[in-house]
Design an enzyme around this catalytic site. Structure first.
Site, mmCIF file in Angstrom:
data_model
loop_
_atom_site.group_PDB
_atom_site.id
_atom_site.type_symbol
_atom_site.label_atom_id
_atom_site.label_comp_id
_atom_site.label_asym_id
_atom_site.label_seq_id
_atom_site.Cartn_x
_atom_site.Cartn_y
_atom_site.Cartn_z
ATOM 1 N N HIS A 58 -4.243 56.517 35.814
ATOM 2 C CA HIS A 58 -5.473 56.119 35.116
ATOM 3 C C HIS A 58 -5.966 54.817 35.741
ATOM 4 C CE1 HIS A 58 -5.098 59.173 31.923
ATOM 5 N NE2 HIS A 58 -3.797 58.968 32.038
ATOM 6 N N ARG B 182 -9.146 53.677 35.159
ATOM 7 C CA ARG B 182 -10.011 53.093 34.117
ATOM 8 C C ARG B 182 -11.442 52.778 34.537
ATOM 9 N NH1 ARG B 182 -6.829 55.145 30.494
ATOM 10 N NH2 ARG B 182 -5.018 53.910 29.880
ATOM 11 N N ASP C 250 -6.927 65.234 30.614
ATOM 12 C CA ASP C 250 -5.769 64.433 30.230
ATOM 13 C C ASP C 250 -6.098 63.320 29.241
ATOM 14 O OD1 ASP C 250 -2.939 63.703 30.481
ATOM 15 O OD2 ASP C 250 -3.800 61.827 31.165
ATOM 16 N N HIS D 178 -2.765 68.621 29.653
ATOM 17 C CA HIS D 178 -2.066 67.693 28.759
ATOM 18 C C HIS D 178 -1.702 68.519 27.526
ATOM 19 C CE1 HIS D 178 -1.767 63.713 26.505
ATOM 20 N NE2 HIS D 178 -1.797 64.600 25.537
ATOM 21 N N HIS E 140 3.196 65.700 32.465
ATOM 22 C CA HIS E 140 4.240 64.976 31.720
ATOM 23 C C HIS E 140 5.072 65.768 30.707
ATOM 24 C CE1 HIS E 140 0.743 64.741 29.118
ATOM 25 N NE2 HIS E 140 0.232 63.703 29.720
ATOM 26 N N ASP F 123 1.660 58.676 35.317
ATOM 27 C CA ASP F 123 0.842 58.485 34.110
ATOM 28 C C ASP F 123 0.617 56.992 33.853
ATOM 29 O OD1 ASP F 123 -0.732 59.022 31.915
ATOM 30 O OD2 ASP F 123 0.896 59.765 30.649
ATOM 31 N N HIS G 120 -3.450 49.080 29.767
ATOM 32 C CA HIS G 120 -4.225 48.675 28.589
ATOM 33 C C HIS G 120 -4.224 47.156 28.510
ATOM 34 C CE1 HIS G 120 -4.711 52.649 26.819
ATOM 35 N NE2 HIS G 120 -3.424 52.895 27.025
HETATM 36 ZN ZN LIG Z 1 -1.613 62.902 29.341
#
Ligand SMILES: [Zn+2]
Length: 437
Positions: free
Chosen positions: A62, A64, A154, A181, A234, A307, A311
């Site tokens: 990710h 972002r 996801d 996901h 995952h 993954d 944050h």
């Molecule tokens: Zn996920």
């Protein structure tokens, strides 16, 4: 001409050799060829004691950007990736705006070309706005400059069976894959952690294994029915490994990934109520961890994917129920895999290269990455010191975010150098700054 000679590298942990890299390509590889090469004006690196692996490929990052640049950007995320030994990351689609059109995936792809310390392959959303109601422009994203081959909602599950079927049918036309996901939404309403004895004791809403397993079972059957390609993101439970094992034995075209954190951490960490350990899917039991390690060693689980989910602190430093799901992972992935898989004797370095470079590139249909370390191949190379140890510190994070679950933990190994098409992005364990210029 840019040339490097890497001396005495332990290639895949199998053979000590020298590598010569000229203009982005591996031109020589073999034992003690370094002496012959000293006559050139190549820069020489002594890699004694270091493992040489092909540049790592992450199928699940990710970044972002666009939309949450306070958490991560393409630039900071790829710096984090290069630091962890990655030369290509797939950027998940749950940005703001969502990467559900040719325009947005091209924007992410372009940002990667302009600012990336590694290559960036955008993932396209399966449904418009991740809304789960209408298929996104999969064909337009596939035909775009970003050449998207991996599609995923996801963060959310494509829970509607009809939509999932249509998406699987649609991507066949351009050899794409749906990366699911797997989370049955009704079974996980308000869920906060693995459902078990501990969730009852802690008073946190449980997330049952069946919520993941039921979707995987449905999806492998759908993939079989339409003759398409499915990738399961995952995996976190023993039952999920068993279902994928069954599907593969039946010849279904399914691949699966496990994250480093699911290979190491367990649900007992939720007892700290520290939201650093709050993640989707949740940390499971020690028995699940054992099954995931075995599944990865056996090849039932094809790849490790980080993954990496950055944050900002305000989304993590709050009470458990209000905190965001996710942990960073790019900078620690190889160390965690060494600890969980190599140092335990479950996997050798060639096996690591297969699961963290060759296979993820193959699943993502990326031709120029995940290649073997051989003459004529693009010089995407990681030099890794397996004998190093470090205590992870949040303040050492290269990512813009610091939500690593490993702070204070000693992990083995260190990425010493990363080469992207023959240019070092990391040397001496630190980012080479001029790369993005
Ligand atoms: Zn996920």
């Amino acid at each position: 001409m840019t040339a490097y000679v890497i001396r005495n590298a332990n290639v895949l942990g199998v053979q000590v050799a020298d590598l010569r890299i000229v203009d982005g390509v591996i031109t020589d590889i073999g034992p003690a060829i370094g002496a012959d090469l000293d006559t050139t004006d190549a820069e020489t690196l002594d890699a004694s004691g270091l493992i040489a692996l092909p540049g790592l490929v992450d199928l699940h990052t990710h970044l972002r950007e666009p939309g949450r640049e306070d958490a991560e950007t393409v630039e900071t995320g790829t710096r984090s990736a290069a630091t962890g030994g990655f030369t290509l990351v797939h950027a998940m689609a749950n940005t703001d705006p969502v990467a559900d059109t040719a325009g947005v995936v091209e924007q992410v792809w372009r940002l990667g070309r302009e600012h990336g310390y590694c290559d960036v392959a955008p993932v396209g959303a399966v449904t418009v706005g991740l809304g789960g109601e209408q298929l996104a422009e999969l064909g337009a994203m596939a035909d775009s400059a970003a050449r998207v081959r991996v599609f995923s909602d996801d963060g959310k599950c494509v829970s509607d069976a009809v939509l999932m079927r249509r998406a699987l049918e649609y991507v066949k036309a351009f050899d794409g894959v749906i990366a699911q996901h797997s989370q049955e939404p009704r079974l996980t309403e308000g869920a906060q952690m693995n459902e078990g004895e501990l969730s009852g004791i802690l008073g946190l809403t449980g997330w049952p294994a069946v919520a993941e397993e039921a979707i995987i079972a449905r999806d492998v059957l759908l993939a079989e029915h339409v003759g398409s390609r499915l990738h399961v993101c995952h995996l976190s439970t023993r039952g999920s490994v068993e279902i994928v094992r069954w599907a593969k034995s039946r010849g279904i075209d399914v691949t699966a990934e496990v994250t480093p954190h699911h290979l190491l951490l367990t649900d007992e960490l939720a007892a700290t109520y520290d939201p650093l350990y709050k993640v989707n899917p949740p940390l499971r039991t020690a028995d699940d961890v054992a099954a995931l390690r075995e599944g990865l060693a056996e090849g039932i689980i094809d790849i490790v994917a980080t993954d990496h989910a950055p944050h900002p602190s305000e989304d993590k430093e709050c009470e458990w129920a209000a905190a965001a799901f996710g942990m960073t992972g790019l900078e620690t992935a190889l160390s965690v895999v060494q600890h969980a898989m190599v140092d335990t004797g479950l996997l050798d370095w060639a096996g690591v290269a297969e699961r963290m470079s060759a296979k993820p590139a193959e699943i993502g249909r990326v031709a120029a990455h995940g290649r073997p370390l051989a003459v004529g191949e693009p010089a995407n190379v990681v030099l890794y010191d397996p004998a190093a140890t470090r205590v992870v510190r949040r303040e050492d994070s290269v990512s813009r975010s610091r939500n690593t679950p490993y702070a204070g933990i000693e992990l083995p190994g260190k990425v010493v150098a990363t080469f992207l098409r023959g240019r070092p992005t990391v040397l001496g364990g630190a980012i080479v700054e001029e790369v993005s210029a």
